[in-house]
Write a protein that holds these residues in place. Structure first.
Motif, mmCIF file in Angstrom:
data_model
loop_
_atom_site.group_PDB
_atom_site.id
_atom_site.type_symbol
_atom_site.label_atom_id
_atom_site.label_comp_id
_atom_site.label_asym_id
_atom_site.label_seq_id
_atom_site.Cartn_x
_atom_site.Cartn_y
_atom_site.Cartn_z
ATOM 1 N N LEU A 188 -0.976 8.433 9.819
ATOM 2 C CA LEU A 188 -0.148 9.023 10.961
ATOM 3 C C LEU A 188 1.268 8.251 10.887
ATOM 4 O O LEU A 188 2.106 8.754 11.412
ATOM 5 N N LEU A 189 1.076 7.053 11.008
ATOM 6 C CA LEU A 189 2.446 6.184 11.019
ATOM 7 C C LEU A 189 3.438 6.430 9.703
ATOM 8 O O LEU A 189 4.524 6.579 10.237
ATOM 9 N N LYS A 190 2.916 6.614 8.596
ATOM 10 C CA LYS A 190 3.683 6.953 7.348
ATOM 11 C C LYS A 190 4.295 8.229 7.650
ATOM 12 O O LYS A 190 5.646 8.372 7.322
ATOM 13 N N SER A 191 3.703 9.110 8.327
ATOM 14 C CA SER A 191 4.321 10.524 8.530
ATOM 15 C C SER A 191 5.452 10.483 9.599
ATOM 16 O O SER A 191 6.359 11.191 9.409
ATOM 17 N N ALA A 192 5.222 9.544 10.629
ATOM 18 C CA ALA A 192 6.261 9.439 11.746
ATOM 19 C C ALA A 192 7.304 8.799 11.220
ATOM 20 O O ALA A 192 8.542 8.972 11.507
ATOM 21 N N VAL A 193 7.263 7.899 10.254
ATOM 22 C CA VAL A 193 8.426 7.057 9.744
ATOM 23 C C VAL A 193 9.131 8.299 8.582
ATOM 24 O O VAL A 193 10.394 8.264 8.852
ATOM 25 N N HIS A 194 8.439 9.042 8.366
ATOM 26 C CA HIS A 194 9.200 10.153 7.322
ATOM 27 C C HIS A 194 9.929 11.110 8.164
ATOM 28 O O HIS A 194 10.984 11.399 7.817
ATOM 29 N N GLY A 195 9.483 11.233 9.227
ATOM 30 C CA GLY A 195 10.045 12.336 10.468
ATOM 31 C C GLY A 195 11.046 11.537 11.245
ATOM 32 O O GLY A 195 11.467 11.982 12.441
ATOM 33 N N ASN A 196 11.202 10.245 11.022
ATOM 34 C CA ASN A 196 12.075 9.295 11.947
ATOM 35 C C ASN A 196 11.555 9.479 13.504
ATOM 36 O O ASN A 196 12.371 9.485 14.347
ATOM 37 N N ASP A 197 10.354 9.388 13.664
ATOM 38 C CA ASP A 197 9.500 9.507 14.824
ATOM 39 C C ASP A 197 9.333 8.155 15.337
ATOM 40 O O ASP A 197 8.239 7.515 14.779
ATOM 41 N N PRO A 198 9.908 7.571 16.381
ATOM 42 C CA PRO A 198 9.487 6.230 16.930
ATOM 43 C C PRO A 198 8.327 6.064 17.840
ATOM 44 O O PRO A 198 8.236 5.657 18.803
ATOM 45 N N ASN A 199 7.087 6.593 17.036
ATOM 46 C CA ASN A 199 6.057 6.803 17.633
ATOM 47 C C ASN A 199 5.278 5.521 17.602
ATOM 48 O O ASN A 199 4.192 5.312 16.837
ATOM 49 N N TRP A 200 5.767 4.436 18.499
ATOM 50 C CA TRP A 200 5.106 3.284 18.366
ATOM 51 C C TRP A 200 3.514 3.087 18.704
ATOM 52 O O TRP A 200 2.915 2.272 18.346
ATOM 53 N N GLY A 214 4.992 -0.497 2.545
ATOM 54 C CA GLY A 214 4.451 0.779 2.194
ATOM 55 C C GLY A 214 5.568 1.707 2.226
ATOM 56 O O GLY A 214 6.705 1.181 1.901
ATOM 57 N N CYS A 215 5.184 3.032 2.288
ATOM 58 C CA CYS A 215 6.404 3.847 2.378
ATOM 59 C C CYS A 215 6.022 5.086 3.140
ATOM 60 O O CYS A 215 5.002 5.042 3.711
ATOM 61 N N ASP A 216 6.904 6.130 3.399
ATOM 62 C CA ASP A 216 6.578 7.281 4.084
ATOM 63 C C ASP A 216 5.717 8.157 3.361
ATOM 64 O O ASP A 216 5.421 8.114 2.225
ATOM 65 N N LEU A 217 5.207 9.031 4.168
ATOM 66 C CA LEU A 217 4.359 10.074 3.674
ATOM 67 C C LEU A 217 4.928 11.452 3.617
ATOM 68 O O LEU A 217 5.320 12.092 4.620
ATOM 69 N N SER A 218 5.381 11.923 2.389
ATOM 70 C CA SER A 218 6.095 13.366 2.275
ATOM 71 C C SER A 218 5.252 14.361 1.738
ATOM 72 O O SER A 218 4.105 14.215 0.979
ATOM 73 N N ALA A 219 5.652 15.668 1.838
ATOM 74 C CA ALA A 219 5.037 16.794 1.227
ATOM 75 C C ALA A 219 5.213 16.492 -0.313
ATOM 76 O O ALA A 219 4.196 17.123 -1.207
ATOM 77 N N GLU A 220 6.046 15.808 -0.792
ATOM 78 C CA GLU A 220 6.319 15.630 -2.386
ATOM 79 C C GLU A 220 5.031 14.740 -2.890
ATOM 80 O O GLU A 220 4.511 14.945 -3.814
ATOM 81 N N TYR A 221 4.522 13.874 -2.028
ATOM 82 C CA TYR A 221 3.144 13.101 -2.597
ATOM 83 C C TYR A 221 1.849 14.225 -2.920
ATOM 84 O O TYR A 221 1.458 14.080 -3.765
ATOM 85 N N THR A 270 0.815 -1.095 -0.188
ATOM 86 C CA THR A 270 0.036 0.066 -0.081
ATOM 87 C C THR A 270 0.872 1.401 -0.074
ATOM 88 O O THR A 270 1.773 1.525 0.569
ATOM 89 N N VAL A 271 0.442 2.304 -0.703
ATOM 90 C CA VAL A 271 0.894 3.434 -0.783
ATOM 91 C C VAL A 271 0.185 4.553 -0.127
ATOM 92 O O VAL A 271 0.612 5.330 0.584
ATOM 93 N N ASP A 272 -0.925 4.609 -0.695
ATOM 94 C CA ASP A 272 -1.787 5.687 -0.402
ATOM 95 C C ASP A 272 -3.312 5.375 0.119
ATOM 96 O O ASP A 272 -4.192 6.142 0.356
ATOM 97 N N ALA A 281 8.526 0.977 -2.326
ATOM 98 C CA ALA A 281 9.719 1.739 -2.075
ATOM 99 C C ALA A 281 9.758 3.040 -2.950
ATOM 100 O O ALA A 281 10.297 4.118 -2.986
ATOM 101 N N ASP A 282 9.022 2.875 -4.359
ATOM 102 C CA ASP A 282 9.018 4.008 -5.390
ATOM 103 C C ASP A 282 7.598 4.511 -5.190
ATOM 104 O O ASP A 282 7.254 5.201 -6.265
ATOM 105 N N GLY A 283 7.055 4.566 -4.009
ATOM 106 C CA GLY A 283 5.806 5.198 -3.968
ATOM 107 C C GLY A 283 5.753 6.843 -4.130
ATOM 108 O O GLY A 283 6.883 7.497 -3.909
ATOM 109 N N GLU A 284 4.910 7.211 -4.755
ATOM 110 C CA GLU A 284 4.903 8.631 -4.929
ATOM 111 C C GLU A 284 5.415 9.688 -3.899
ATOM 112 O O GLU A 284 4.868 9.559 -2.837
ATOM 113 N N GLY A 285 6.685 10.327 -3.923
ATOM 114 C CA GLY A 285 7.331 11.260 -3.075
ATOM 115 C C GLY A 285 7.891 10.400 -2.009
ATOM 116 O O GLY A 285 8.257 10.939 -1.060
ATOM 117 N N ALA A 286 7.957 8.938 -2.094
ATOM 118 C CA ALA A 286 8.702 8.367 -1.064
ATOM 119 C C ALA A 286 10.027 8.543 -0.774
ATOM 120 O O ALA A 286 10.932 8.656 -1.849
#
Length: 387
Positions: free
Chosen positions: A292-304, A371-378, A214-216, A258-263
């Motif tokens: 929420l989890l994808k955003s945390a991954v993008h920001g390197n936030d270990p918010n389990w 999946g992948c992280d969620l970035s502003a580029e997406y 899943t990407v989005d 890994a090639d998700g849009e903006g990933a």
């Protein structure tokens, strides 16, 4: 061997050209043809707004006969185009069948791109007429021609003990939350396999690979996956073949995530301790699709806590007292919060792949999703997709 050196298995040839479907002028029309009839298996999107190519392929599949070729256009999904879109899709199959001298009923079709626009059929049919001129065993041109917002081609291969090969190609970057298979995933093999056995095994392979991506959270109108095997390398052990096929599909699935849009990084969630494989996959995929989890991954936030949240809404049974969560190998929860060095774990998340491991404490089944992280580029990519 580099990606550009990859060749299709024996008996398969492909061609690609620019027919003028994509405004960019890049290659956008391609085909793969076999010199022998192929046993095949197929999965198409369960979307109720499925595109004409999915509907027609499903009809061909139900008839149960062998196939000989696949034609793909990129840049236009030919979805939500009504009866005219269905006629256009059939006309493309007819045209390729004519130039290859094979029955149109043995030609599969695939379209990808923007929804709600009729195909420029004069350009498409003109391009189909010239596809046979470029047929070769090179895989790279086909892998590139099927792309839309992908940043790179996606290929994978495996060789069996008999020397038979499986070569897979895929495309997909956004609108990725398959409900059957994936965006596009095509596997070609020169192995000799029984079609009934292949079709019986394919849904399980799809569930553990493409349905675990899943990407989005959005399922496409055009998603499909298929495997074609022409038998040119002779009979093979079915179990070995299916294991190799699943490996190829798994590789492609991870490449899509890994090639998700903006990933900027791949997100992997491994679930154990589930009551069933289906529940393990549901828990893993729910984690991977969580904004929420994808955003945390993008920001390197270990918010389990976001893992706990996602698993809890996935429908999978959980024994919270027996539940375990790790982030990049660091235990953070074991029925209760565990002490850990948040700064060190955050540093460990600044990596190409971030792995969460979750033990549900409810059984013995396991599953994995990507999946992948969620970035502003997406947001930027999809805000300007048609304008």
């Amino acid at each position: 061997m580099t990606e550009t050196d990859l060749t299709f298995p024996r008996g398969f040839r492909a061609a690609a050209l620019a027919a003028g479907i994509k405004p960019s002028g890049r290659t956008d029309l391609s085909c793969v043809a076999s010199d022998a009839e192929c046993a095949w298996a197929f999965a198409g999107t369960r979307s109720t707004t499925a595109a004409a190519c999915v509907t027609r392929n499903r009809e061909v599949y139900a008839r149960g006969g062998p196939v000989r070729a696949l034609v793909v256009n990129a840049g236009n999904a030919n979805a939500a185009t009504g009866a005219q879109g269905a006629r256009d899709n059939a006309a493309i199959a007819d045209a390729l069948g004519s130039v290859l001298n094979v029955d149109a009923g043995a030609v599969l079709t695939a379209s990808t791109g923007i929804i709600g626009h009729l195909l420029p059929m004069d350009r498409v049919l003109g391009g189909v007429e010239h596809l046979p001129d470029g047929l070769s065993r090179e895989a790279a041109p086909f892998a590139a021609a099927i792309m839309t917002t992908d940043t790179r081609p996606k290929t994978a291969e495996a060789t069996l003990s008999t020397g038979a090969r499986i070569v897979g190609t895929a495309k997909g970057s956004g609108m990725i939350h398959p409900d059957m298979a994936t965006m596009f995933a095509f596997a070609f093999s020169d192995a000799g396999v029984d079609q009934a056995a292949l079709r019986a095994a394919f849904p399980g392979i799809v569930a553990r690979t493409f349905n675990a991506v899943t990407v989005d959270g959005d399922t496409s109108t055009n998603d499909m996956a298929m495997v074609l095997a022409n038998g040119r390398a002779g009979e093979v052990d079915l179990a070995e073949f299916l294991a190799a096929l699943e490996g190829v599909m798994r590789d492609l699935a991870r490449q899509i995530a890994a090639d998700g849009e903006g990933a900027t990084k791949l997100l992997t969630v491994r679930v154990t301790g589930a009551r069933s494989e289906a529940e393990a996959l549901a828990a893993a995929r729910t984690c991977c699709v969580s904004p929420l989890l994808k955003s945390a991954v993008h920001g390197n936030d270990p918010n389990w806590g976001r893992v706990i949240m996602a698993v809890g809404r996935s429908g999978a049974a959980v024994n919270v007292e027996g539940m375990r969560v790790t982030v990049q190998g660091t235990p953070v929860f074991a029925g209760k919060p565990l002490p850990y060095d948040a700064a060190r774990v955050s540093d460990s998340m600044n990596a190409p792949e971030v792995v969460f491991e979750v033990d549900l404490g409810a059984g013995d089944a396991a599953g994995e999703a990507w999946g992948c992280d969620l970035s502003a580029e997406y947001v930027s990519i999809n805000a300007d997709y048609t304008t």
